[in-house]
Design an enzyme around this catalytic site. Structure first.
Site, PDB file in Angstrom:
ATOM      1  N   GLY A  73      -4.283   0.926   3.337  1.00 48.76           N
ATOM      2  CA  GLY A  73      -3.142   1.727   3.798  1.00 48.76           C
ATOM      3  C   GLY A  73      -3.721   3.100   4.285  1.00 48.76           C
ATOM      4  O   GLY A  73      -3.287   3.705   5.312  1.00 48.76           O
ATOM      5  N   ASP A  74      -4.870   3.664   3.835  1.00 46.60           N
ATOM      6  CA  ASP A  74      -5.390   4.687   4.364  1.00 46.60           C
ATOM      7  C   ASP A  74      -5.865   4.596   5.681  1.00 46.60           C
ATOM      8  O   ASP A  74      -5.914   5.431   6.336  1.00 46.60           O
ATOM      9  CB  ASP A  74      -6.522   5.167   3.217  1.00 46.60           C
ATOM     10  CG  ASP A  74      -6.179   5.223   1.695  1.00 46.60           C
ATOM     11  OD1 ASP A  74      -4.778   5.379   1.562  1.00 46.60           O
ATOM     12  OD2 ASP A  74      -6.945   4.856   0.958  1.00 46.60           O
ATOM     13  N   SER A 129       4.168  -0.269   5.509  1.00 48.59           N
ATOM     14  CA  SER A 129       3.240  -1.357   5.752  1.00 48.59           C
ATOM     15  C   SER A 129       3.785  -2.537   4.945  1.00 48.59           C
ATOM     16  O   SER A 129       4.169  -2.482   3.781  1.00 48.59           O
ATOM     17  CB  SER A 129       1.852  -1.029   5.157  1.00 48.59           C
ATOM     18  OG  SER A 129       2.135  -0.249   3.786  1.00 48.59           O
ATOM     19  N   GLY A 158       1.810  -5.454   4.013  1.00 46.22           N
ATOM     20  CA  GLY A 158       0.615  -6.154   3.390  1.00 46.22           C
ATOM     21  C   GLY A 158       0.239  -6.943   4.787  1.00 46.22           C
ATOM     22  O   GLY A 158       0.016  -6.469   5.840  1.00 46.22           O
ATOM     23  N   ALA A 159      -0.156  -8.341   4.411  1.00 45.55           N
ATOM     24  CA  ALA A 159      -0.984  -9.178   5.395  1.00 45.55           C
ATOM     25  C   ALA A 159       0.086  -9.343   6.659  1.00 45.55           C
ATOM     26  O   ALA A 159      -0.383  -9.784   7.565  1.00 45.55           O
ATOM     27  CB  ALA A 159      -1.324 -10.314   4.841  1.00 45.55           C
ATOM     28  N   GLU A 160       1.409  -9.097   6.336  1.00 45.06           N
ATOM     29  CA  GLU A 160       2.362  -9.333   7.750  1.00 45.06           C
ATOM     30  C   GLU A 160       2.308  -8.295   8.640  1.00 45.06           C
ATOM     31  O   GLU A 160       3.015  -8.335   9.599  1.00 45.06           O
ATOM     32  CB  GLU A 160       3.623  -9.730   7.096  1.00 45.06           C
ATOM     33  CG  GLU A 160       3.980 -11.048   6.993  1.00 45.06           C
ATOM     34  CD  GLU A 160       4.516 -11.420   5.839  1.00 45.06           C
ATOM     35  OE1 GLU A 160       5.739 -10.864   5.545  1.00 45.06           O
ATOM     36  OE2 GLU A 160       4.336 -11.929   5.015  1.00 45.06           O
ATOM     37  N   GLY A 161       1.627  -7.184   8.259  1.00 45.64           N
ATOM     38  CA  GLY A 161       1.508  -6.236   9.444  1.00 45.64           C
ATOM     39  C   GLY A 161       2.363  -4.741   9.150  1.00 45.64           C
ATOM     40  O   GLY A 161       2.292  -4.223   7.899  1.00 45.64           O
TER      41      GLY A 161
HETATM   42  O1  LIG Z   1      -3.825   7.203  -7.698  1.00 47.76           O
HETATM   43  P1  LIG Z   1      -3.424   7.436  -6.283  1.00 47.76           P
HETATM   44  O2  LIG Z   1      -3.659   8.625  -5.630  1.00 47.76           O
HETATM   45  O3  LIG Z   1      -2.030   6.963  -5.762  1.00 47.76           O
HETATM   46  O4  LIG Z   1      -4.335   6.316  -5.339  1.00 47.76           O
HETATM   47  C1  LIG Z   1      -5.885   6.586  -5.641  1.00 47.76           C
HETATM   48  C2  LIG Z   1      -6.479   5.352  -4.980  1.00 47.76           C
HETATM   49  O5  LIG Z   1      -6.300   4.314  -5.733  1.00 47.76           O
HETATM   50  O6  LIG Z   1      -6.141   5.187  -3.559  1.00 47.76           O
HETATM   51  C3  LIG Z   1      -7.147   4.756  -2.677  1.00 47.76           C
HETATM   52  C4  LIG Z   1      -6.974   3.523  -2.068  1.00 47.76           C
HETATM   53  O7  LIG Z   1      -5.722   3.761  -1.155  1.00 47.76           O
HETATM   54  C5  LIG Z   1      -8.401   4.891  -3.692  1.00 47.76           C
HETATM   55  O8  LIG Z   1      -9.541   5.428  -2.903  1.00 47.76           O
HETATM   56  C6  LIG Z   1      -7.980   5.851  -4.689  1.00 47.76           C
HETATM   57  O9  LIG Z   1      -8.821   5.946  -5.661  1.00 47.76           O
END
Ligand SMILES: O=P(O)(O)OC[C@@]1(O)O[C@H](CO)[C@@H](O)[C@@H]1O
Length: 308
Positions: A247-248, A216, A218-221
């Site tokens: 990202g999720d 990923s 960022g804003a660039e895709g």
């Molecule tokens: O500390 P990690 O496990 O790397 O990231 C955790 C976290 O920042 O990632 C999510 C956003 O991607 C939030 O919901 C969450 O709290």
């Protein structure tokens, strides 16, 4: 079902403030609290896309109770979290009026060796019903640094496609276990490979073991380097807002596209449109559906398929 693993779950707190100035005190104008940790966000987006999602990982203490209670009200997400003696962490995202976000993540509870082995056993049972699995986020204390590598191998043995989204040494070891997809951001990819040129770095990450790499940018895709070809997907316009969880949402787009057997360019377009639509939603794990539907057909995908 699609399984998501979040070993270090979190109760995500989002604070809205007008301006964020270090070393001063602030009045918070709005507070939201959501079950979090990357895999929980992925699962909520999968459910919103019409997929059945099961979440697993560790949960405990008072924050863990609040997290589970809120999760039980989320349609389409099944809770297969494992209770532990420690307390689930909180994360805090401070979002100012421009949408700029400052993230504070607690380290998480200490997991005992007995809890870690109980998890591995439960995970292998869950894999039996999974069409794909995503391994997401940081590791809590007590979980070995090679944990994801072991979970990748177990998924491969069970013939379940596995996507890995983590960073640092857990990513390095996980990649060597040959996951189907890894989804680092540009910084994580550079840390893994030593190269700051994303295309070259993605190719290098594949040489290290990943079957496909989606970076990923960022804003660039996003950029994908796979055995079937390589592509770059760019959103039609830059959206400003809270990027937490973008990202999720991309992971949810990639996984849903994988189980629906979409060709790579369509998977990427979905992932990029979902990421962009997440920036406009107030908290992680949610996206603006109207923006997603508008953007998905407008994402520009360039690149080429490998010769058969
Ligand atoms: O500390 P990690 O496990 O790397 O990231 C955790 C976290 O920042 O990632 C999510 C956003 O991607 C939030 O919901 C969450 O709290």
């Amino acid at each position: 079902m699609i399984l998501t693993v979040t070993l270090n779950t979190a109760l995500d707190i989002t604070y809205r403030v007008r301006n964020l100035t270090p070393h001063t005190s602030h009045r918070v104008t709005e507070v939201t609290e959501r079950p979090g940790g990357k895999g929980l966000n992925v699962a909520r987006v999968l459910a919103a896309l019409g997929h059945e999602a099961t979440v697993t990982g560790f949960v405990g203490g008072t924050t863990g109770r609040v997290l589970r209670e809120q999760l039980s009200r989320t349609t389409g997400v099944v809770d297969a979290l494992l209770p532990i003696a420690g307390t689930t962490r909180r994360t805090v995202a401070v979002v100012d009026a421009t949408g700029d976000t400052t993230q504070l993540n607690e380290p998480g509870p200490a997991v005992t060796p007995a809890e870690w082995s109980a998890f591995q056993e439960a995970y292998e049972h869950l894999l039996a019903d999974a069409s794909a699995v995503a391994l997401c986020g940081s590791l809590p204390q007590g979980v070995p640094v090679g944990a994801y590598a072991g979970l990748v191998r177990a998924a491969r043995t069970a013939n379940v496609p596995v996507l890995l989204d983590t960073s640092g040494e857990p990513l390095r070891r996980g990649v060597a276990a040959r996951p189907d997809v890894v989804k680092p951001n540009a910084e994580e990819l550079a840390e893994l490979t030593g190269s700051h040129e994303p295309f070259r770095a993605a190719r290098d990450a594949r040489r290290r073991g990943a079957h496909a790499v989606v970076a990923s940018l960022g804003a660039e895709g996003q950029l994908a380097h796979t055995a079937e070809g390589h592509w770059r997907a760019t959103p039609p316009r830059r959206l400003r807002g809270n990027p937490t969880g973008a990202g999720d949402s991309a992971v949810a787009g990639l996984l849903s596209g994988l189980v629906e057997r979409l060709p790579w360019p369509e998977r990427l377009a979905r992932a990029v449109a979902l990421s962009a639509a997440t920036v406009l939603a107030p908290v992680a794990g949610e996206f603006d559906r109207a923006v997603y539907e508008e953007l998905v057909g407008q994402v520009r995908v360039t690149g080429e398929a490998s010769a058969a």
